[in-house]
Design a protein around this motif. Sequence first.
Motif, PDB file in Angstrom:
ATOM      1  N   UNK A 291       0.777  -1.231  -0.079  1.00  0.00           N
ATOM      2  CA  UNK A 291       0.099  -0.077  -0.163  1.00  0.00           C
ATOM      3  C   UNK A 291       0.703   1.153   0.138  1.00  0.00           C
ATOM      4  N   UNK A 292       0.379   2.210  -1.008  1.00  0.00           N
ATOM      5  CA  UNK A 292       1.255   3.513  -0.881  1.00  0.00           C
ATOM      6  C   UNK A 292      -0.007   4.581  -1.268  1.00  0.00           C
ATOM      7  N   UNK A 293       0.281   5.793  -0.928  1.00  0.00           N
ATOM      8  CA  UNK A 293      -0.563   6.753  -1.169  1.00  0.00           C
ATOM      9  C   UNK A 293      -0.567   7.670  -0.169  1.00  0.00           C
ATOM     10  N   UNK A 294      -1.717   8.581  -0.076  1.00  0.00           N
ATOM     11  CA  UNK A 294      -1.676   9.693   1.062  1.00  0.00           C
ATOM     12  C   UNK A 294      -2.708   9.176   2.058  1.00  0.00           C
ATOM     13  N   UNK A 295      -2.358   9.493   3.403  1.00  0.00           N
ATOM     14  CA  UNK A 295      -3.348   8.832   4.317  1.00  0.00           C
ATOM     15  C   UNK A 295      -4.656   9.747   4.291  1.00  0.00           C
ATOM     16  N   UNK A 296      -5.638   9.194   4.463  1.00  0.00           N
ATOM     17  CA  UNK A 296      -6.949   9.737   4.335  1.00  0.00           C
ATOM     18  C   UNK A 296      -7.688   9.397   3.107  1.00  0.00           C
ATOM     19  N   UNK A 297      -6.761   9.048   1.974  1.00  0.00           N
ATOM     20  CA  UNK A 297      -7.412   8.843   0.663  1.00  0.00           C
ATOM     21  C   UNK A 297      -7.403   7.686   0.260  1.00  0.00           C
ATOM     22  N   UNK A 298      -6.349   6.578   1.087  1.00  0.00           N
ATOM     23  CA  UNK A 298      -6.434   5.105   0.804  1.00  0.00           C
ATOM     24  C   UNK A 298      -7.568   4.288   1.101  1.00  0.00           C
ATOM     25  N   UNK A 299      -7.756   3.338   0.037  1.00  0.00           N
ATOM     26  CA  UNK A 299      -8.847   2.546  -0.172  1.00  0.00           C
ATOM     27  C   UNK A 299      -8.391   1.556   1.191  1.00  0.00           C
ATOM     28  N   UNK A 300      -9.476   1.356   2.211  1.00  0.00           N
ATOM     29  CA  UNK A 300      -9.232   0.676   3.176  1.00  0.00           C
ATOM     30  C   UNK A 300      -8.933  -1.053   2.742  1.00  0.00           C
ATOM     31  N   UNK A 301      -9.763  -1.299   1.689  1.00  0.00           N
ATOM     32  CA  UNK A 301      -9.282  -2.836   1.351  1.00  0.00           C
ATOM     33  C   UNK A 301      -8.158  -2.984   0.595  1.00  0.00           C
ATOM     34  N   UNK A 302      -7.677  -2.000   0.137  1.00  0.00           N
ATOM     35  CA  UNK A 302      -6.234  -1.860  -0.511  1.00  0.00           C
ATOM     36  C   UNK A 302      -5.477  -1.900   0.811  1.00  0.00           C
ATOM     37  N   UNK A 303      -5.588  -1.216   1.720  1.00  0.00           N
ATOM     38  CA  UNK A 303      -4.590  -0.927   2.710  1.00  0.00           C
ATOM     39  C   UNK A 303      -4.330  -2.496   3.537  1.00  0.00           C
ATOM     40  N   UNK A 304      -5.647  -3.196   3.418  1.00  0.00           N
ATOM     41  CA  UNK A 304      -5.693  -4.557   4.196  1.00  0.00           C
ATOM     42  C   UNK A 304      -5.270  -5.559   3.491  1.00  0.00           C
ATOM     43  N   UNK A 305      -5.345  -5.849   2.106  1.00  0.00           N
ATOM     44  CA  UNK A 305      -5.073  -6.932   1.462  1.00  0.00           C
ATOM     45  C   UNK A 305      -4.113  -6.871   0.221  1.00  0.00           C
ATOM     46  N   UNK A 306      -3.796  -5.477   0.319  1.00  0.00           N
ATOM     47  CA  UNK A 306      -2.570  -5.127  -0.841  1.00  0.00           C
ATOM     48  C   UNK A 306      -3.278  -5.408  -2.209  1.00  0.00           C
ATOM     49  N   UNK A 307      -4.609  -5.566  -2.348  1.00  0.00           N
ATOM     50  CA  UNK A 307      -5.049  -5.669  -3.694  1.00  0.00           C
ATOM     51  C   UNK A 307      -5.599  -4.374  -4.466  1.00  0.00           C
ATOM     52  N   UNK A 308      -4.877  -4.017  -5.250  1.00  0.00           N
ATOM     53  CA  UNK A 308      -5.068  -2.753  -5.910  1.00  0.00           C
ATOM     54  C   UNK A 308      -6.041  -2.975  -7.206  1.00  0.00           C
ATOM     55  N   UNK A 309      -7.019  -1.971  -7.322  1.00  0.00           N
ATOM     56  CA  UNK A 309      -7.713  -2.271  -8.642  1.00  0.00           C
ATOM     57  C   UNK A 309      -8.547  -0.739  -8.754  1.00  0.00           C
ATOM     58  N   UNK A 310      -9.223  -0.645 -10.100  1.00  0.00           N
ATOM     59  CA  UNK A 310      -9.797   0.573 -10.426  1.00  0.00           C
ATOM     60  C   UNK A 310     -10.767   1.086  -9.435  1.00  0.00           C
ATOM     61  N   UNK A 311     -11.208   0.264  -8.497  1.00  0.00           N
ATOM     62  CA  UNK A 311     -12.245   0.836  -7.197  1.00  0.00           C
ATOM     63  C   UNK A 311     -11.332   1.422  -6.344  1.00  0.00           C
ATOM     64  N   UNK A 312      -9.857   1.094  -6.291  1.00  0.00           N
ATOM     65  CA  UNK A 312      -9.061   1.988  -5.081  1.00  0.00           C
ATOM     66  C   UNK A 312      -9.064   3.355  -5.811  1.00  0.00           C
ATOM     67  N   UNK A 313      -8.955   3.776  -6.800  1.00  0.00           N
ATOM     68  CA  UNK A 313      -9.063   5.260  -7.313  1.00  0.00           C
ATOM     69  C   UNK A 313     -10.599   5.473  -7.062  1.00  0.00           C
ATOM     70  N   UNK A 314     -11.451   4.677  -7.267  1.00  0.00           N
ATOM     71  CA  UNK A 314     -12.796   5.268  -6.952  1.00  0.00           C
ATOM     72  C   UNK A 314     -12.942   5.898  -5.467  1.00  0.00           C
ATOM     73  N   UNK A 315     -12.557   5.091  -4.688  1.00  0.00           N
ATOM     74  CA  UNK A 315     -12.528   5.306  -3.171  1.00  0.00           C
ATOM     75  C   UNK A 315     -11.811   6.732  -2.928  1.00  0.00           C
TER      76      UNK A 315
END
Length: 663
Positions: A454-478
């Motif tokens: 997980x990388x990115x800026x605190x407050x903007x990071x997809x919680x599921x991405x932070x949890x399981x490292x699975x990056x997807x288009x829905x990470x940008x949606x969050x």
Amino acid sequence: MEITVLVVMFFTVLFLAQPRSSTCCNLHCGTNITVQYPFGFSEGCGIRLDCNDNKTMSLGKIIVKSVTSDNILLHFPANCSRKINESNQLIGPNYAPTKRNNFLIRRCNKPLVNKCLIQANSSLINDHLSASCNDDGVSCYRGEGRSVVNELNMSDCSVLYTSILINSNNNKSADSVVLALEFEVVELEWGIPGNCNCSTDAKCVRVRLEGVNKGFRCQCTEGFEGDGFRGGCRRVAAAGACLIAALALICYYVRRRSTSRKYKMSENRLLGEARNSTVPLFSYKDIERATNAFSEKQKLGTGAYGTVYAGKLHNDEWVAIKKLRHQDTDGIEQIMNEIKLLSSVSHQNLVRLLGCCIENGEQILVYEFMPNGTLAQHLQRERGHVLPWTVRLTIATETALAIAHLHTATHPPIYHRDIKSSNILLDVNFNSKVADFGLSRLGMTDNSHVSTAPQGTPGYVDPQYHQNFHLSDKSDVYSFGVVLVEIVTALKVVDFSRPATEINLAALAIDRIGRGRVDEIIDPLLEPNRDAWTLSSIHKVAELAFRCLAFHRDMRPSMVEVSQELEQIRLGAWAPLDENIGMASSIASSCSSPFDGSEKSQGGATVKKLGVGSRRVVVPHRPIDCLTPMKEVSDSSPISMRDPWSSEQSSPSTNSLLRNIVH
């Protein structure tokens, strides 16, 4: 040859420094784990630990993170089905929990008296604990020794969820409390029952253990090392320390040389890729001339990977020049990523990469110039006037279109990974431009996600991405959902001055929108109640943000759906036609808006061709006063300088440039 001799001497010192304890106690677990007596992995040890496949050590079924001269740290992950009686594993004849532990408990028929220093349901806790349980009831209990375990077992709670270790430092002079939190950790105090029985050059530390009248620990005095028990204490050898220092120096130079070689290889690879791409190459002399030798007067800001300057190249137009940090291999990877991605996509709402420079050991990127700074600056009142709602809505729509383009127009798709208001730049007409592709990644063509740390800026990071490292288009949606909340509220994404449960803006918005209390968080400067469409459209955008912030990615809309919905909201204003034309005429006195053949310009405003008698008009794209003049503020945005003079005018002097650089 000399290095070989030093290495042999080094390992000799290490061998002599090994703890000398009784052969009845095995101090080793595999080849990588060694502990000091009284800890060990056999019957003859004072405190026996278990060795799991020679890879990890445990106390019963609980993984041991570390053992020190006064405590044992256990890994205690969040678990929604851990029975309350499993707390019995935390008690033994030689150890018991300390008072720094704060146990989180679920499924309680009646809440325990909360003795914790933090709220169990605070956003700070929810952001760090990834487990998701069916029930919402969480209690927190704090105690020490056998008593806390007994009270947990006697409670009406059935699930021991996890533990948080809190170290409180009360600075009375500053009238403040500093909390250091360690999540999913339990701390045990340990000791050996009986009277002091330490070796020479060791001091005895008395402890009171649960169920035992006396206990003690041994600690070697200053200048000595060892366990202080059977292995005794040994004086730290000066020669051995010098040897270790010499070897450390050798390792430093070897590592430095290796890093330099890796850096040079990466630089050569970058130069090769740049030459093969469509991105123009500028000479270092051109860049130096454009920035007046990287003058402090032309500095726009400093970011994580480098510094950005304003400059003018051959065509005498302002550009933004990002100079990456020297000898930064991560920076080289970032610049390679930006060149690759920005040269492969083109969209009116994506910032354009105009060129690069790879010379003299420097890596430099040249972007188009954004005179109106970032969306974050305007929302936080750091520059310009208040952005009207119509302008905010247009910026949101254009940004969504740009992100949707990244997700759908390329194969494989591009995931930005760092969507935030400070990466949304505004040109002279307040058109939106998405920037900073250093963290972006190409999606997989045969999978729905990319696994990456997980990388990115605190407050903007997809919680599921932070949890399981699975990056997807829905990470940008969050992340874009958080931006929509910023646009509606003009609040900071992370603000520790707010109550504990509202520090995170996403958590605050989810709570208010979910309970139908959107009006409490709308930016009052938007004047939401001035007309029905304004209030309705703000509510619709807030509800769209709520769906983007869904915890489960499958519940979020796609960026294409988001952009289409925003466009419908933006084009959904209803008002008398003559009233809007009058408003457009007032706008025309200071602003202009581009239009195509499907639109007509009426007094400077853009109005859709509609049927006779229609009362529907397009919401104007620009604010009434064009949001000028701007005032100087501090900003780290890479492209944020105002250029008030026309291209026909001569370039200003240095002093004039200083007055017109707006950070």
